[in-house]
Design an enzyme around this catalytic site. Sequence first.
Site, PDB file in Angstrom:
ATOM      1  CE  LYS A   1      47.105  31.598  18.639  1.00 18.46           C
ATOM      2  NZ  LYS A   1      46.978  31.519  20.111  1.00 18.46           N
TER       3      LYS A   1
ATOM      4  CG  ASP B   1      46.057  27.691  18.945  1.00 18.54           C
ATOM      5  OD1 ASP B   1      45.949  28.506  19.873  1.00 18.54           O
ATOM      6  OD2 ASP B   1      45.079  27.314  18.261  1.00 18.54           O
TER       7      ASP B   1
END
Length: 445
Positions: free
Chosen positions: A126, A166
């Site tokens: 991430k 995201d």
Amino acid sequence: MDARLEAIKDTVLARNPGEAEFHQAVVEVFESLGPVHDRHPEFLEAAILERLCEPERQIIFRVPWTDDAGRVQINRGFRVEFNSALGPYKGGLRFHPSVYLGIVKFLGFEQIFKNALTGMPIGGGKGGSDFDPRGRSDAEVMRFCQSFMTELYRHIGEYTDVPAGDIGVGGREIGYLFGQYKRITNRYESGVLTGKGISWGGSLVRPEATGFGTVIFTQEMLKTRGASFDGQRVVVSGSGNVAINAIAKAQSLGAVVVACSDSSGYVVDESGIDVALLREVKEVQRGRLKDYAERRGGVTYVDGGSVWDVDATVALPCATQNELDGAAAARLVGSGLLAIGEGANMPSTRDAVAVFQEAGVLFGPGKAANAGGVATSALEMQQNASRDSWSFEHTEERLTEIMVGIHDRCAATAEEYGEPGNYVLGANIGGFVKVADAMLAQGLI
Ligand SMILES: NC(=O)C1=CN([C@@H]2O[C@H](COP(=O)(O)OP(=O)(O)OC[C@H]3O[C@@H](n4cnc5c(N)ncnc54)[C@H](OP(=O)(O)O)[C@@H]3O)[C@@H](O)[C@H]2O)C=CC1
Ligand SMILES: N=C(CCC(=O)O)C(=O)O
């Protein structure tokens, strides 16, 4: 928690001070894994958990850029390449002022198990930045993305690390990031980013996938009680990519979605959210929910407050972490909640999860329920690798197969470990065992 795991957990928390969200994600997983280590002492001997909690690589970098007034701005960029036992690191980029290393590590840690549950060949990672795209011009967002990628490009690749969207990172941002990567490397490496535009390597269904998948997973949970979305009163938090598509899918299954939110407030629309209008306001005009309420008419807009004050039989939290606490959970349970499917990553606090589970509410944790996004990203990688592009129908069919598979895997694992219906246990154990087996096979790395 098993005493052996307690000691490991204490070491992990002490080694990562001040990262509350990462601690929360770690503790939840550890609480599920005692029985697994009883069956597999080899995991303890190989220190699988200790290695799993230490990212393989953590990259932090400076991102300088100029705003439209010519002023120099400086943000911080992150990429945590957490675990590559099952494939290249795979996970989104979050652009939000609240981003710091602890947020990126919690998201990356969850991603490891989520990606394993999909059954696709992808590891967990991430990244993101404390840059806030809200209120910024397209030109400012472009200049930030170009500067961000000028640092990140040296660490990513279709066989190494594949970022995606995201919070705050949608099709616009992916486009600017991809353009800069291509310019620097002089390679058209389609598979280096997912969430690309349909006309230049993106996959149909990827924009809808997370929201659709969350509803599909929740539908499968409802089926275990002889129920479905048809006729349910649904409340969704958020009004971004995940929320809007969850609303659309729930309504297509016969639900009435009566409320959604953004970071300024929430709207109650008893006749059901007008999805086309919501898309126009939020995705095209990049406006606020208040604008939706004014244009819709006959609805209630509440400035501030909690959308979880609205009664629901099904709740779909699709905004951000820890948005739904124990008090909100108790109120929802008291008003007749049947099921909750987490479209966001870790939106329920530990207290809220305990309230839901003690009340026997169907609870689908984000690492399982929201895996449709990353699964469809993996389908995008598959299409890129074969220089092919699939139809919407075929891709949605594959997404449905994957989500039903994740549900069934979590349900079967929970049953196997003596806690039928505990999807948190099923997801944590189901994801962990797959990763642990691969780590054991690949030696001490
Ligand atoms: N995009 C994806 O592929 C996936 C995303 N997720 C998760 O889903 C959630 C939503 O992501 P996504 O829809 O992509 O993001 P978007 O940026 O498209 O939308 C985020 C939504 O949540 C609201 N929001 C964000 N932060 C806060 C906050 N601190 N308090 C209240 N509301 C907030 C935003 O409000 P506002 O408009 O006011 O900013 C917006 O409505 C996140 O938890 C993300 O990690 C999970 C799997 C896949
Ligand atoms: N933000 C995402 C999607 C990641 C991806 O599609 O690689 C997530 O799974 O949390």
